[in-house]
Design a protein around this motif. Structure first.
Motif, short mmCIF file in Angstrom:
data_model
loop_
_atom_site.label_atom_id
_atom_site.label_comp_id
_atom_site.label_asym_id
_atom_site.label_seq_id
_atom_site.Cartn_x
_atom_site.Cartn_y
_atom_site.Cartn_z
N UNK A 8 0.66 -1.09 0.15
CA UNK A 8 -0.13 0.26 -0.06
C UNK A 8 0.82 1.13 -0.06
N UNK A 9 1.95 1.25 0.71
CA UNK A 9 2.71 2.36 0.84
C UNK A 9 3.26 2.74 -0.53
N UNK A 10 3.79 1.62 -1.24
CA UNK A 10 4.18 1.85 -2.93
C UNK A 10 3.26 2.44 -3.64
N UNK A 11 2.09 1.88 -3.40
CA UNK A 11 0.90 2.34 -4.36
C UNK A 11 0.71 3.75 -3.91
N UNK A 12 0.32 4.25 -2.82
CA UNK A 12 0.25 5.65 -2.33
C UNK A 12 1.16 6.84 -2.80
N UNK A 13 2.50 6.22 -2.95
CA UNK A 13 3.52 7.03 -3.07
C UNK A 13 3.47 7.20 -4.66
N UNK A 14 3.33 6.19 -5.47
CA UNK A 14 3.26 6.39 -6.79
C UNK A 14 2.12 7.29 -7.42
N UNK A 15 0.92 6.87 -6.72
CA UNK A 15 -0.12 7.68 -7.29
C UNK A 15 -0.15 8.93 -6.84
N UNK A 16 0.46 9.35 -5.52
CA UNK A 16 0.95 11.02 -5.29
C UNK A 16 1.76 11.41 -6.30
N UNK A 17 2.75 10.98 -6.72
CA UNK A 17 3.30 11.75 -7.84
C UNK A 17 2.62 11.71 -8.97
N UNK A 18 1.97 10.91 -9.25
CA UNK A 18 1.34 10.85 -10.68
C UNK A 18 0.09 11.66 -10.47
N UNK A 19 -0.46 11.93 -9.47
CA UNK A 19 -1.46 12.95 -9.32
C UNK A 19 -0.98 14.36 -9.45
N UNK A 20 0.27 14.40 -8.64
CA UNK A 20 0.90 15.74 -8.92
C UNK A 20 1.03 16.32 -10.37
N UNK A 21 1.43 15.29 -11.21
CA UNK A 21 1.46 15.40 -12.64
C UNK A 21 0.37 15.51 -13.34
N UNK A 22 -0.79 15.65 -12.63
CA UNK A 22 -2.14 15.66 -13.14
C UNK A 22 -2.92 14.38 -14.06
N UNK A 23 -2.26 13.32 -13.58
CA UNK A 23 -2.82 12.02 -14.04
C UNK A 23 -3.83 11.51 -13.08
N UNK B 162 12.82 -1.83 -8.05
CA UNK B 162 12.70 -1.31 -6.76
C UNK B 162 14.00 -1.37 -6.00
N UNK B 163 14.35 -0.42 -5.31
CA UNK B 163 13.69 0.99 -5.07
C UNK B 163 13.90 1.89 -6.21
N UNK B 164 12.77 2.45 -6.75
CA UNK B 164 13.12 3.35 -7.85
C UNK B 164 12.58 4.94 -7.24
N UNK B 165 13.06 5.70 -8.16
CA UNK B 165 12.88 7.00 -7.97
C UNK B 165 11.41 7.50 -8.43
N UNK B 166 10.36 7.70 -7.80
CA UNK B 166 9.01 8.15 -8.31
C UNK B 166 9.01 9.34 -9.30
N UNK B 167 10.08 10.15 -9.53
CA UNK B 167 10.05 10.99 -10.35
C UNK B 167 10.35 10.34 -11.98
N UNK B 168 11.47 9.17 -11.79
CA UNK B 168 11.70 8.45 -12.99
C UNK B 168 10.48 7.64 -13.47
N UNK B 169 9.85 7.14 -12.44
CA UNK B 169 8.65 6.59 -13.07
C UNK B 169 7.54 7.14 -13.57
N UNK B 170 7.51 8.60 -13.24
CA UNK B 170 6.49 9.72 -13.80
C UNK B 170 6.90 9.88 -15.22
N UNK B 171 8.29 9.95 -15.43
CA UNK B 171 8.94 10.31 -16.58
C UNK B 171 8.56 9.13 -17.58
#
Length: 236
Positions: A13-28, A103-112
């Motif tokens: 759940x922690x990974x899901x929420x972290x990834x979602x937070x970064x993607x939401x910040x980028x308006x996805x 993993x572990x990966x940079x959430x910013x890299x995943x967003x890119x």
């Protein structure tokens, strides 16, 4: 630009929420799921535009989920895993994933990477066939194979065949240049895009899927090189 929905499938759940937070910040828009079984239910009811799949899931694993999604659609898929193993990467790509992140990966890299895959998918799905050379007319014909360009349809031996986006793109490349030998790297560039960095075995897997759908299709394997669409000896 379309308002994309991205599904993140991970039992952490922690990974899901972290990834979602970064993607939401980028308006996805995002939806988080804890298992492949939940993901399949979503796929049946409201399929997302892209998937981020963890390999190690309870019950059905990410490999099998990727395979099932890819049987029906060519939407972008990024696989993530704690295992930095070349075999795992190759298997994921062969099953149809577009990218692989350890993993572990940079959430910013995943967003890119998400952004890159969606941009590529958007470009391919919005290609205007009217921009093609008029000498191609509205059809490409190689023996019993017909590609109806303006409708993106494939006819084999008089029967219409359902194909995915990449299957269609590969058939089109080969049919536009009959008897020309393409290397796997050339196919990767023309079908997956110049920025694709995965294994060239993805080409072999795509060819295998096409051959399974169209028995005796005249795609010839060239050992140590790649593939071509034969016309010699093919009934026109």
């Amino acid at each position: 630009m379309k308002d994309y929905l991205i599904a993140i499938v991970d039992d952490d759940q922690n990974i899901r929420e972290l990834v979602e937070a970064f993607l939401n910040k980028d308006h996805y828009r995002t939806i988080g799921l804890g298992s492949a079984e939940e993901a399949l239910e979503l796929w049946k009811s409201s399929p997302p535009d892209m998937w981020v799949l963890d390999i190690m899931l309870p019950g059905m694993d990410g490999y099998e989920l990727c395979k099932r999604i890819r049987q029906d659609a060519e939407v972008p898929i990024i696989m993530i895993s704690a295992r930095d193993n070349e075999v795992d990467k190759i298997l994921g790509l062969e099953l149809g994933s577009d990218d692989y992140l350890v993993k572990p990966f940079s959430p910013r890299e995943l967003v890119a990477r998400v952004k890159r895959q969606l941009q590529r998918w958007y470009r391919v799905n919005n290609t205007d066939d009217s921009s093609q050379d008029t000498s191609l007319a509205q059809r490409l014909v190689v023996g019993q194979l017909q590609l109806i360009l303006d409708e993106r349809r494939v006819i084999w031996c008089g029967e219409e065949v359902e194909v995915t986006l990449k299957e269609y793109a590969l058939l089109k490349v080969l049919a536009e240049h009959p008897n020309r030998a393409f290397t796997r790297d050339e196919v990767l560039t023309l079908v997956w895009g110049e920025d694709y960095f995965g294994s060239d075995r993805a080409v072999d897997h795509l060819i295998k899927r096409i051959r399974k759908k169209m028995d005796n299709l005249p795609i010839e394997s060239i050992w140590g090189h790649g593939y071509r669409m034969r016309t010699e000896g093919v009934e026109q």
